[in-house]
Scaffold this active site. Structure first.
Site, PDB file in Angstrom:
ATOM      1  CB  THR A  74      -0.940  -0.010   1.230  1.00  0.00           C
ATOM      2  OG1 THR A  74      -1.758  -1.178   1.152  1.00  0.00           O
ATOM      3  CG2 THR A  74      -1.810   1.232   1.278  1.00  0.00           C
ATOM      4  CD  GLN A 179      -2.208 -11.467  -4.616  1.00  0.00           C
ATOM      5  OE1 GLN A 179      -1.963 -12.662  -4.545  1.00  0.00           O
ATOM      6  NE2 GLN A 179      -2.743 -10.790  -3.618  1.00  0.00           N
ATOM      7  CB  SER A 199       3.032  -6.936   0.523  1.00  0.00           C
ATOM      8  OG  SER A 199       2.673  -5.808   1.253  1.00  0.00           O
ATOM      9  CG  HIS A 201       1.391  -9.777   4.100  1.00  0.00           C
ATOM     10  ND1 HIS A 201       0.121 -10.222   3.809  1.00  0.00           N
ATOM     11  CD2 HIS A 201       1.444  -8.508   3.678  1.00  0.00           C
ATOM     12  CE1 HIS A 201      -0.566  -9.242   3.247  1.00  0.00           C
ATOM     13  NE2 HIS A 201       0.219  -8.191   3.148  1.00  0.00           N
ATOM     14  CB  THR A 237      14.011   4.111  13.552  1.00  0.00           C
ATOM     15  OG1 THR A 237      14.215   5.414  14.131  1.00  0.00           O
ATOM     16  CG2 THR A 237      15.082   3.152  14.040  1.00  0.00           C
ATOM     17  CB  CYS A 338      -9.392  -5.038   0.568  1.00  0.00           C
ATOM     18  SG  CYS A 338      -7.687  -5.436   0.366  1.00  0.00           S
TER      19      CYS A 338
HETATM   20  C1  LIG Z   1      -2.256  -6.641  -5.801  1.00  0.00           C
HETATM   21  C2  LIG Z   1      -2.125  -6.043  -4.431  1.00  0.00           C
HETATM   22  N1  LIG Z   1      -1.617  -4.810  -4.293  1.00  0.00           N
HETATM   23  C3  LIG Z   1      -1.468  -4.241  -3.090  1.00  0.00           C
HETATM   24  C4  LIG Z   1      -1.839  -4.890  -1.939  1.00  0.00           C
HETATM   25  C5  LIG Z   1      -1.664  -4.218  -0.610  1.00  0.00           C
HETATM   26  O1  LIG Z   1      -0.739  -4.895   0.183  1.00  0.00           O
HETATM   27  P1  LIG Z   1      -0.596  -4.559   1.730  1.00  0.00           P
HETATM   28  O2  LIG Z   1      -1.975  -4.726   2.329  1.00  0.00           O
HETATM   29  O3  LIG Z   1       0.370  -5.538   2.262  1.00  0.00           O
HETATM   30  O4  LIG Z   1      -0.134  -3.143   1.831  1.00  0.00           O
HETATM   31  C6  LIG Z   1      -2.396  -6.175  -2.024  1.00  0.00           C
HETATM   32  C7  LIG Z   1      -2.874  -6.887  -0.823  1.00  0.00           C
HETATM   33  O5  LIG Z   1      -3.795  -7.670  -0.882  1.00  0.00           O
HETATM   34  C8  LIG Z   1      -2.541  -6.769  -3.310  1.00  0.00           C
HETATM   35  O6  LIG Z   1      -3.057  -7.990  -3.464  1.00  0.00           O
END
Ligand SMILES: Cc1ncc(COP(=O)(O)O)c(C=O)c1O
Length: 391
Positions: A74, A179, A199, A201, A237, A338
């Site tokens: 994000t 993804q 990201s 995770h 930091t 989301c």
């Molecule tokens: C394609 C895509 N972009 C951006 C994001 C945002 O990632 P984060 O929530 O880790 O900031 C996601 C999370 O589902 C995603 O699937």
């Protein structure tokens, strides 16, 4: 009991690897200090941080000074778009019709600064309408931001071709590879792209940390000021333990075929693809089950997305189906994480022009290496039971 569920929601997030947790614990034990401090504790932290940054760069074919560690995709997406657009007169930004809400939000911010935001439409399988490429990249287009692998319907976009086309026209090209990164080793320096977001995770790293790869000279301004860390691009930091966790997760990704040069990005994970293909085939054999997004050769290799009707052929609520699947031991999602908390037509299925009656009937199963062959074999039966239980 939730923990007994077969976890088929990798596109929402993934379980952190034990090696990731260990790497982070080691940092909290031995290199917990502020990496900017000049004493021994600080130097140990700085050394650990630098080593992690080098590992991340090496894993992605990038130099460490082309990497900004962020709080997640994000933030990366916002930095990519707002940071590139800063200090220039407003022009046109092109984004895809199936972008993550973070991209729409950043685009809205630019619109309020006078940018013209153009949405690149997609066809029924979620592919960008490539017949519009020349028209869409015409002046005054200066910045393009496109999802490489779509989270809800799995469609992969031809980012190499689009990146090349942008390059020929001097247009800055950002890709949201959040993804894709769990499925492909990228070779950043061989890609015709200027900015890339991800990201940790999503690839079995920790939550709350992500990355932006960038070409020098593209970014004009950071999102915020402060202590000037990360060469001024991301003050604050540094999250040394999270960065180490992200490095560990990237290194541990099974050695997928790297995407280099002009190679098409489809089918990059030979290990997950056969099980995904088999499960998809089994589910599609059932009446009232229909694939959404691209076919198997042009979608994320761990990803299944469907619209599902009930046993008598009526529309089913994707949320209800997900709840029933959880009761039958399968953790899935009805769309992107989301949006799956709200009952509304899926904006993604709407942009793909699916019939209105099916836009709330989406189901996504996204797989990971933690699922055994036997567990995957049990899913169709659980699916039948869950669907039959939907009212
Ligand atoms: C394609 C895509 N972009 C951006 C994001 C945002 O990632 P984060 O929530 O880790 O900031 C996601 C999370 O589902 C995603 O699937």
């Amino acid at each position: 009991m939730a923990l007994a569920e077969l976890y088929c929601d990798a596109s929402a997030t993934t379980p952190p690897l034990p090696a990731v947790l260990e790497a982070m614990q080691a940092v909290y034990r031995e290199a917990w200090a502020n990496p900017s401090s000049l004493h021994g504790h600080g130097l140990a932290a700085a050394e650990m941080l630098e080593r992690s940054r080098q590992r991340i760069g090496n894993a992605l074919g990038a130099a460490a000074d082309q990497l900004i560690v962020t709080s997640g995709a994000t933030e990366s997406v916002h930095l990519a778009l707002l940071g590139t657009a800063a200090r220039t007169s407003p022009a046109r930004l092109v984004i895809g019709a199936l972008e993550h809400p973070a991209v729409f939000a950043a685009a809205d911010a630019l619109r309020s600064q006078g940018w013209d935001v153009q949405i690149w439409p997609v066809g029924p399988d979620g592919h960008l309408r490539m017949d519009l490429l020349d028209a869409i990249l015409e002046p005054p287009t200066r910045l393009v931001s496109l999802n490489w692998g779509q989270s809800e319907v799995g469609t992969l976009q031809p980012m190499l071709e689009i990146g090349d086309a942008c390059r020929r026209r001097g247009i800055v090209c950002h890709t949201d590879a959040t993804q894709l990164l769990s499925q492909a080793r990228l070779d950043w320096n061989a890609l015709p792209l200027d900015l890339l977001s991800g990201s940790a995770h999503k690839f079995q790293g920790p939550r709350g940390v992500g990355l932006l790869l960038f070409r020098h000279g593209v970014l004009q301004q950071p999102l915020f000021g402060g202590g000037g860390q990360q060469q001024g691009w991301r003050s604050g930091t540094e999250a040394t333990a999270l960065t180490a966790g992200m490095a560990e997760a990237l290194d541990a990704l099974p050695l997928h075929r790297p995407i280099t040069g002009r190679e098409a990005p489809a089918g990059v994970t030979p290990d997950l693809r056969p099980s995904r293909d088999r499960l998809l085939e089994q589910l599609l054999d059932r009446e009232g089950v229909q694939l959404t997004g691209a076919g198997v050769d042009h979608r994320l290799p761990h990803h299944i997305s469907l619209v599902v009707k009930d046993v008598s052929g009526g529309p089913i609520s994707g949320r209800e189906l997900v709840r029933q699947l959880a009761r039958h031991g399968v953790a899935a999602s009805s769309g992107s994480a989301c949006s799956s908390g709200r009952s509304q037509d899926s904006p993604v299925l709407t942009a793909m022009d699916l019939p209105v009656s099916l836009r709330r009937s989406g189901l996504r199963l996204s797989l990971g290496p933690w699922l055994s062959a036997d567990e995957l074999e049990s899913i169709p039966e659980r699916f039948d039971a869950a669907r039959a239980a939907c009212t």
